[in-house]
Design an enzyme around this catalytic site. Structure first.
Site: not given
Ligand code: 13P
Length: 251
Positions: A10-12, A94, A96, A166, A172, A212, A233
């Site tokens: 997931n590149w966000k 998600h 976020e 998650e 993150g 993470s 992420g």
């Molecule tokens: P990280 O791997 O940066 O913790 O993010 C996880 C995530 O939100 C994937 O959707």
């Protein structure tokens, strides 16, 4: 039951056009038999990413979608638009989106319905906040996110769903849930799916872990009984890290 592992990046809100082209040309080297690899670039990078990966087994998926088909919804993208450029899967829910964009269970269930009506596949995300876990409410939160978000759909549609657990406190932060916490929650999720949809569906549903995941912990996480891969992420933005995670799932 042997379920094929899934590793999705997931590149966000990262990667401009040039950066994404560079990363994708590196990703083309990935050659694994036992893992379904997916990447979710931003909307502006979907079209060219999908063209670049046309002859690869890597699937390009969307980070989100709107539940309406079309209309006066400034800034939004519908399932129909995604399908029009060859995108057949979307992440929905998600944390976020829930946290920063006010997406409620009700909105998410509408997105799920729209995806299903449009024959799109879904990576449905769930996860508790640290406070929920500290208050020992994490199982209740996960159960209600599942019941409100996806448990209303018909069992025949469940094959179109991948669940991603998650924990918000692990996203993150570098703070991964430990193996016991991950396995315990994935087992809980699979048991809930079993009680609602029966054994066969619960044995087939893929449940990914996100939060993470990195090359140093991927192997241990992916070896757990009820873990079918990861939603990655930060580590998906770097070829060598993402490739190592994919390789860990391929073992
Ligand atoms: P990280 O791997 O940066 O913790 O993010 C996880 C995530 O939100 C994937 O959707």
């Amino acid at each position: 039951m042997k379920r094929k592992k899934v590793v999705a990046g997931n590149w966000k809100m990262n990667m401009n056009l040039e950066e994404s082209k560079k990363l994708i040309s590196e990703l083309m080297q990935i050659n694994v038999e036992n893992v379904d690899v997916k990447i979710a670039p931003s909307f502006t990078n979907l079209f060219h990413s999908n063209i670049m990966l046309d002859s690869s087994s890597i699937e390009v998926i969307s980070q989100d979608m709107h539940h309406e088909q079309k209309g006066a919804f400034t800034g939004e993208i519908s399932a129909e638009m995604l399908l029009g450029i060859g995108i057949k899967t979307s992440i929905i829910g998600h944390s976020e989106r829930r946290k920063y964009f006010g997406e409620t269970d009700l909105i998410l269930s509408k997105k799920v319905n729209s995806a299903i009506e449009n024959k799109m596949k879904i990576v449905f995300c769930i996860g508790e906040e640290l406070m929920d876990r500290n208050n020992n409410n994490h199982f209740d939160i996960i159960e209600s996110q599942l019941r409100n978000g996806i448990f209303h759909i018909e069992s025949s549609q469940f094959k179109n769903i991948i669940i991603a657990y998650e924990p918000v406190w692990a996203i993150g932060t570098g703070m991964t849930a430990n193996s016991d916490q991950i396995q315990e929650m994935h087992q809980f999720i699979r048991d809930l799916v079993n009680s609602k949809f029966g054994n066969e569906i619960s044995q087939n549903i893929k449940i990914l872990y996100g939060g993470s995941v990195k090359p140093s912990n991927a192997k241990e996480i992916f070896s757990l009984k009820d873990i079918d891969g990861g939603l990655i992420g930060g580590a998906s933005l770097n070829f060598s890290d993402f490739n190592s995670i994919v390789e860990a799932a391929n073992e």
